[in-house]
Structures are given as C-alpha cells and as structure tokens.
Design an enzyme around this catalytic site. Structure first.
Site, PDB file in Angstrom:
ATOM      1  N   GLU A  57     -13.752  -6.540   9.472  1.00 22.97           N
ATOM      2  CA  GLU A  57     -12.458  -6.204  10.065  1.00 22.97           C
ATOM      3  C   GLU A  57     -12.499  -4.778  10.584  1.00 22.97           C
ATOM      4  O   GLU A  57     -13.387  -3.991  10.235  1.00 22.97           O
ATOM      5  CB  GLU A  57     -11.323  -6.355   9.049  1.00 22.97           C
ATOM      6  CG  GLU A  57     -11.400  -5.408   7.871  1.00 22.97           C
ATOM      7  CD  GLU A  57     -10.230  -5.571   6.916  1.00 22.97           C
ATOM      8  OE1 GLU A  57      -9.151  -5.983   7.369  1.00 22.97           O
ATOM      9  OE2 GLU A  57     -10.395  -5.264   5.731  1.00 22.97           O
TER      10      GLU A  57
ATOM     11  N   GLY B  87      -7.091   5.178   5.622  1.00 22.04           N
ATOM     12  CA  GLY B  87      -6.479   6.101   4.668  1.00 22.04           C
ATOM     13  C   GLY B  87      -6.894   7.541   4.889  1.00 22.04           C
ATOM     14  O   GLY B  87      -7.960   7.834   5.439  1.00 22.04           O
TER      15      GLY B  87
ATOM     16  N   TYR C 206      -9.294   2.659  -4.586  1.00 25.11           N
ATOM     17  CA  TYR C 206      -8.403   3.781  -4.847  1.00 25.11           C
ATOM     18  C   TYR C 206      -8.379   4.246  -6.294  1.00 25.11           C
ATOM     19  O   TYR C 206      -7.464   4.943  -6.712  1.00 25.11           O
ATOM     20  CB  TYR C 206      -6.987   3.423  -4.363  1.00 25.11           C
ATOM     21  CG  TYR C 206      -6.946   3.173  -2.874  1.00 25.11           C
ATOM     22  CD1 TYR C 206      -7.223   4.199  -1.986  1.00 25.11           C
ATOM     23  CD2 TYR C 206      -6.673   1.908  -2.355  1.00 25.11           C
ATOM     24  CE1 TYR C 206      -7.203   3.985  -0.619  1.00 25.11           C
ATOM     25  CE2 TYR C 206      -6.657   1.682  -0.990  1.00 25.11           C
ATOM     26  CZ  TYR C 206      -6.920   2.727  -0.134  1.00 25.11           C
ATOM     27  OH  TYR C 206      -6.906   2.516   1.227  1.00 25.11           O
TER      28      TYR C 206
ATOM     29  N   ASP D 246     -15.341  -2.282   8.860  1.00 23.75           N
ATOM     30  CA  ASP D 246     -16.046  -2.670   7.634  1.00 23.75           C
ATOM     31  C   ASP D 246     -17.032  -3.786   7.956  1.00 23.75           C
ATOM     32  O   ASP D 246     -16.722  -4.707   8.722  1.00 23.75           O
ATOM     33  CB  ASP D 246     -15.053  -3.142   6.580  1.00 23.75           C
ATOM     34  CG  ASP D 246     -14.072  -2.043   6.168  1.00 23.75           C
ATOM     35  OD1 ASP D 246     -14.444  -0.859   6.272  1.00 23.75           O
ATOM     36  OD2 ASP D 246     -12.958  -2.366   5.740  1.00 23.75           O
TER      37      ASP D 246
ATOM     38  N   GLU E  16       0.820  -1.216   0.000  1.00 28.15           N
ATOM     39  CA  GLU E  16       0.000   0.000   0.000  1.00 28.15           C
ATOM     40  C   GLU E  16       0.854   1.266   0.000  1.00 28.15           C
ATOM     41  O   GLU E  16       0.390   2.331   0.425  1.00 28.15           O
ATOM     42  CB  GLU E  16      -0.933  -0.019   1.204  1.00 28.15           C
ATOM     43  CG  GLU E  16      -1.864  -1.216   1.230  1.00 28.15           C
ATOM     44  CD  GLU E  16      -2.533  -1.386   2.577  1.00 28.15           C
ATOM     45  OE1 GLU E  16      -3.412  -0.574   2.886  1.00 28.15           O
ATOM     46  OE2 GLU E  16      -2.183  -2.327   3.302  1.00 28.15           O
TER      47      GLU E  16
END
Length: 331
Positions: free
Chosen positions: A276, A282, A219, A260, A19
């Site tokens: 999770e 982000g 993204y 989530d 990431e």
C-alpha cells in the site's frame, strides 16, 4: 529556516479515528517544530466544528497531521479546498483512492507496480469458508497503520471456517480485503517532493520482535527494529525506491508518501510486492518518514517546513491556473 517568512500554521490533529492517539503525537511534534522556527501555530484537535475553528483562526496554511478517516480519505481535503486554504499532503482525489486498498490496486497494477491479488469479502462469506488458500491476510479496505489486519494460517486459533465468535477484524468490519500472504521481509520506502520532483529517501527494513508489523508493533517502543538503510541487494533497493516513486506519481501524491512492500528473497525481483501507499505518514518519534529524512541529513523541523513550503507552492500554482475550488491534486 526553509520558509522565507514566519507563517500562521493551523495544525489539524486528533479527530475520532482509530489512529487518534498517533495523530495527536504527530501533531504535537509538528507544532513544536514550527514554533521552534518562529512560526505562529494554532493547534486544532479536530471535531465537527473544524470548519468554524479554521475560519476563526484564518491561518496562512494548514498542516494536516490527521491519520485515518476523515483526515486521510478526502473528507477534510474537500473541506479545505472549498475554504480555499492551502494544506499539506495529498489532495482530495488522491486521498479517496489511496485510502481504499482495492482502488489503489486498480490504479497501480496497470502501471507495472506488482501488488498481491485478492478480493473483497463479507464477514458472512468468511464464516462459510476461506476465500483463499491459507495462509492469507485479511485487512480493512479503508484503514491505515495496519489497523485490523489478521494473518490466517493453518495454525490460527480462529476455526476453519472462521468462527464468528473468534477474535478478529470480522467482528468490527462488514467487509474485508483478502490477499495471499507474501512471506519474506517487511520493507518501506518514503518519498519526498522537492524542487526537482519526487525522490525516494531510501528503504527501511522492519524487523518485528513478535508477530508482524501491526498497529501495536508500529507504535510501541522496542517492538520493532528499524534498519536504515536496509541491508538489501542494490538492485532490490533500487526497485523498492522505483516502485515508491512510481506509486507517488501515479496516485498523484504530494508532499510526502510512504510505500510499504514485502520481499520474498528466494524469488528475487519477482518476489517484491507493494502492499500500500500511505498519503499521511506518521510524524511521531517512531515514524519512518522523519527517520529516513534524518538519515538523508534532513532534520525534523526542516522536513516539516518542506511540507509546508510544498503546500504553498501547489496552492499558488492552482490559483495561477484558476483552479482555486477544484481538486487539490496536481496533474
């Protein structure tokens, strides 16, 4: 300005995880926001010399904008604890648990937070036969941002059993977590710490144009519609936020987290599952925590300063308790 005085903030970003690019974008946004408020910022693209660079910079506080390993798994947190530096987001123990999806289940499920079942499988087991009835989900045990996630259905072009040559996460990871596939709607709820404790900012529904909410869809602009607040029955929205705050507390998260969830609306409240909890959400233009904060009237720069203020508060509390070199997680 939320902080009482200008500070010197080191922003850790980049690194070598999968990431990396997302982290660089998060870090750039954070640095610009801090500078807009008059703070001195040292940008550090993390390498193996990160401790030396932090020692030379001597910041007042570190903003951890890293994603994935080693910035999200406790490694960087332990280093910063040993250096005595305040830092944003969760501490060592929380990070170790939350990055590991199986450990997260073991921590949260006993506290009444519903999560899908499943088990750890090796790639060799996958090649011999399906570990669960199809459809099921395969995901790396220690990755974020839906990196390496695969949904295996009867229509999947991977063979039955899975062909070792078929494209999938089994080519990269020796072990994977296999979970039953939860059909339904993709939801997420952010939590933000404040003077009165953690509070949920709301619930976003994620509607993907094609496929599921994987790394690319997260993204890439235009690939996923964010509906905030999510159009949910009030009791389901409240339950999402309850689970998110409870997960934040049980895991010992600090600053902010994002949980989530998946909801099978045909099953009502029994169809809601936590997938999770992310301890390093982000901070990019497409990221969900800043988006939910904005929906609650909190600007991006205010959010960044709030996270820094919380890092300093926790550090000061630890010093007062004589725990300068202990685990960073609050009790």
């Amino acid at each position: 300005m939320i902080l009482e005085r200008p500070l010197h903030v080191a922003v850790l970003m980049g690194g070598w995880a999968s990431e990396r690019e997302v982290s660089l974008t998060s870090g750039a946004g954070v640095a610009e926001a801090l500078e807009s408020r008059g703070h001195q910022v040292t940008r550090i693209d993390m390498g193996r010399d990160v401790a030396l660079r932090l020692h030379a910079a001597r910041p007042d506080v570190v903003f951890n904008a890293l994603h994935g390993v080693p910035g999200e798994d406790g490694s960087v947190q332990g280093m910063l604890d040993l250096m005595g530096l305040p830092y944003t987001h969760s501490g060592l123990a929380t990070s170790v648990i939350a990055i590991d999806k199986q450990l997260t289940k073991q921590a949260l499920v006993p506290h009444g937070i519903p999560m899908p079942g499943g088990r750890i499988v090796t790639r060799e087991e996958l090649f011999k036969g399906d570990p669960l009835p199809r459809p099921y989900v395969l995901k790396p045990v220690n990755e974020g941002s839906s990196v390496g996630v695969a949904i295996i259905t009867d229509d999947s072009d991977v063979g039955s059993p899975i062909d070792p040559q078929a494209r999938g996460p089994w080519q990269e990871f020796a072990q994977l977590l296999a979970e039953p596939f939860i059909k339904g709607r993709e939801l997420t709820a952010a939590v933000l710490d404040g003077p009165d404790g953690p509070r949920a900012l709301g619930v976003t529904e994620l509607v993907v144009a094609d496929g599921f909410y994987d790394y690319e869809n997260k993204y890439t602009a235009g690939r996923t519609e964010h509906i905030f607040p999510a159009r949910l029955p009030p009791e389901i929205a409240a339950l999402c936020q309850h689970y998110a705050v409870k997960a934040h507390q049980v895991l010992g998260c600090r600053g902010t987290s994002r949980t989530d969830l998946r909801w099978d609306e045909e099953a009502g409240a029994e169809g809601l599952f936590v997938l999770e909890t992310n301890t390093q959400p982000g901070m990019t233009p497409l990221s969900l925590v800043p988006e939910q904060a904005a929906g609650c009237g909190i600007s991006y720069a205010d959010l960044v300063e709030m996270l820094v203020a919380e890092a300093l508060r926790v550090h000061g509390q630890r010093q007062a308790q004589g725990g300068r070199h202990g685990p960073a997680d609050p009790a």
